[in-house]
Design a protein around this motif. Structure first.
Motif, mmCIF file in Angstrom:
data_model
loop_
_atom_site.group_PDB
_atom_site.id
_atom_site.type_symbol
_atom_site.label_atom_id
_atom_site.label_comp_id
_atom_site.label_asym_id
_atom_site.label_seq_id
_atom_site.Cartn_x
_atom_site.Cartn_y
_atom_site.Cartn_z
ATOM 1 N N GLU A 31 -86.344 11.283 32.332
ATOM 2 C CA GLU A 31 -86.347 12.671 32.809
ATOM 3 C C GLU A 31 -85.066 13.002 33.574
ATOM 4 O O GLU A 31 -84.580 14.125 33.515
ATOM 5 N N GLU A 32 -84.507 12.017 34.276
ATOM 6 C CA GLU A 32 -83.272 12.243 35.043
ATOM 7 C C GLU A 32 -82.063 12.438 34.137
ATOM 8 O O GLU A 32 -81.169 13.221 34.454
ATOM 9 N N ASP A 33 -82.026 11.704 33.024
ATOM 10 C CA ASP A 33 -80.866 11.751 32.138
ATOM 11 C C ASP A 33 -81.248 11.111 30.808
ATOM 12 O O ASP A 33 -81.735 9.986 30.788
ATOM 13 N N ASN A 34 -81.051 11.833 29.714
ATOM 14 C CA ASN A 34 -81.358 11.238 28.421
ATOM 15 C C ASN A 34 -80.405 11.734 27.350
ATOM 16 O O ASN A 34 -79.736 12.748 27.518
ATOM 17 N N LEU A 35 -80.376 11.007 26.242
ATOM 18 C CA LEU A 35 -79.489 11.321 25.129
ATOM 19 C C LEU A 35 -80.249 11.932 23.956
ATOM 20 O O LEU A 35 -79.712 12.051 22.863
ATOM 21 N N GLY A 36 -81.517 12.290 24.185
ATOM 22 C CA GLY A 36 -82.307 12.915 23.129
ATOM 23 C C GLY A 36 -83.111 11.952 22.288
ATOM 24 O O GLY A 36 -83.703 12.331 21.283
ATOM 25 N N ALA A 37 -83.147 10.685 22.692
ATOM 26 C CA ALA A 37 -83.921 9.684 21.953
ATOM 27 C C ALA A 37 -85.406 9.831 22.262
ATOM 28 O O ALA A 37 -85.794 10.452 23.249
ATOM 29 N N LEU A 38 -86.237 9.237 21.418
ATOM 30 C CA LEU A 38 -87.670 9.156 21.667
ATOM 31 C C LEU A 38 -87.871 8.194 22.832
ATOM 32 O O LEU A 38 -87.323 7.096 22.817
ATOM 33 N N ASN A 39 -88.631 8.585 23.857
ATOM 34 C CA ASN A 39 -88.843 7.731 25.026
ATOM 35 C C ASN A 39 -90.118 6.909 24.858
ATOM 36 O O ASN A 39 -91.217 7.456 24.831
ATOM 37 N N ILE A 40 -89.943 5.602 24.736
ATOM 38 C CA ILE A 40 -91.072 4.664 24.738
ATOM 39 C C ILE A 40 -90.676 3.545 25.704
ATOM 40 O O ILE A 40 -89.881 2.675 25.350
ATOM 41 N N PRO A 41 -91.194 3.573 26.944
ATOM 42 C CA PRO A 41 -90.826 2.531 27.914
ATOM 43 C C PRO A 41 -91.107 1.135 27.346
ATOM 44 O O PRO A 41 -92.074 0.939 26.599
ATOM 45 N N LEU A 42 -90.266 0.171 27.696
ATOM 46 C CA LEU A 42 -90.376 -1.184 27.173
ATOM 47 C C LEU A 42 -91.789 -1.746 27.300
ATOM 48 O O LEU A 42 -92.313 -2.326 26.356
ATOM 49 N N GLY A 43 -92.413 -1.549 28.454
ATOM 50 C CA GLY A 43 -93.758 -2.077 28.666
ATOM 51 C C GLY A 43 -94.807 -1.462 27.749
ATOM 52 O O GLY A 43 -95.837 -2.076 27.464
ATOM 53 N N ALA A 44 -94.556 -0.252 27.282
ATOM 54 C CA ALA A 44 -95.502 0.441 26.403
ATOM 55 C C ALA A 44 -95.222 0.184 24.921
ATOM 56 O O ALA A 44 -96.053 0.482 24.072
ATOM 57 N N LEU A 45 -94.064 -0.382 24.625
ATOM 58 C CA LEU A 45 -93.642 -0.557 23.230
ATOM 59 C C LEU A 45 -94.676 -1.290 22.361
ATOM 60 O O LEU A 45 -94.996 -0.808 21.267
ATOM 61 N N PRO A 46 -95.252 -2.411 22.824
ATOM 62 C CA PRO A 46 -96.231 -3.100 21.968
ATOM 63 C C PRO A 46 -97.442 -2.224 21.608
ATOM 64 O O PRO A 46 -98.033 -2.389 20.547
ATOM 65 N N HIS A 47 -97.769 -1.283 22.489
ATOM 66 C CA HIS A 47 -98.936 -0.433 22.276
ATOM 67 C C HIS A 47 -98.612 0.834 21.493
ATOM 68 O O HIS A 47 -99.511 1.575 21.110
ATOM 69 N N GLN A 48 -97.333 1.113 21.306
ATOM 70 C CA GLN A 48 -96.928 2.349 20.633
ATOM 71 C C GLN A 48 -96.152 2.105 19.337
ATOM 72 O O GLN A 48 -95.451 2.987 18.862
ATOM 73 N N LEU A 49 -96.303 0.928 18.763
ATOM 74 C CA LEU A 49 -95.585 0.613 17.528
ATOM 75 C C LEU A 49 -95.928 1.581 16.402
ATOM 76 O O LEU A 49 -95.088 1.869 15.554
ATOM 77 N N GLY A 50 -97.153 2.117 16.414
ATOM 78 C CA GLY A 50 -97.557 3.073 15.386
ATOM 79 C C GLY A 50 -96.657 4.294 15.334
ATOM 80 O O GLY A 50 -96.471 4.901 14.273
#
Length: 100
Positions: A31-50
């Protein structure tokens, strides 16, 4: 696949190229600064692979603040069968330094 430099990433973003792009930082960082990528925090990645299954056989560029978390994300995704994962070396910190 080999990692990507911030210079190459900037060139591709400037050209508005289409590619799979994921930011594995925490939501507040995104939220502070992004390049327009999809945000999936590292810790959530295994649960959001779909959410990124469609990119399994496509180039997938991942970044974080400095390149450490995205490096871990790359290793994890490779164990799940993602074959074209690229880590942004230096992360958003190095990317922003390019712009200064």
């Amino acid at each position: 696949m080999e990692d990507i430099t911030v210079e190459e990433l900037k060139e591709r973003l400037d050209k508005q190229e289409e590619f799979a792009f994921i930011d594995v930082r925490e939501e507040w960082e995104y939220e502070e600064d992004n390049l327009g990528a999809l945000n999936i925090p590292l810790g959530a990645l295994p649960h959001q692979l779909g959410e990124i299954d469609q990119y399994k056989n496509q180039e997938l560029i991942i970044h974080c603040r400095s390149g450490a978390r995205s490096g871990n994300a790359k290793k994890f995704l490779e164990t799940k069968g993602y074959s074209k994962v690229r880590n942004v070396l230096g992360g958003i910190v190095a990317y922003r330094e390019l712009e200064d």
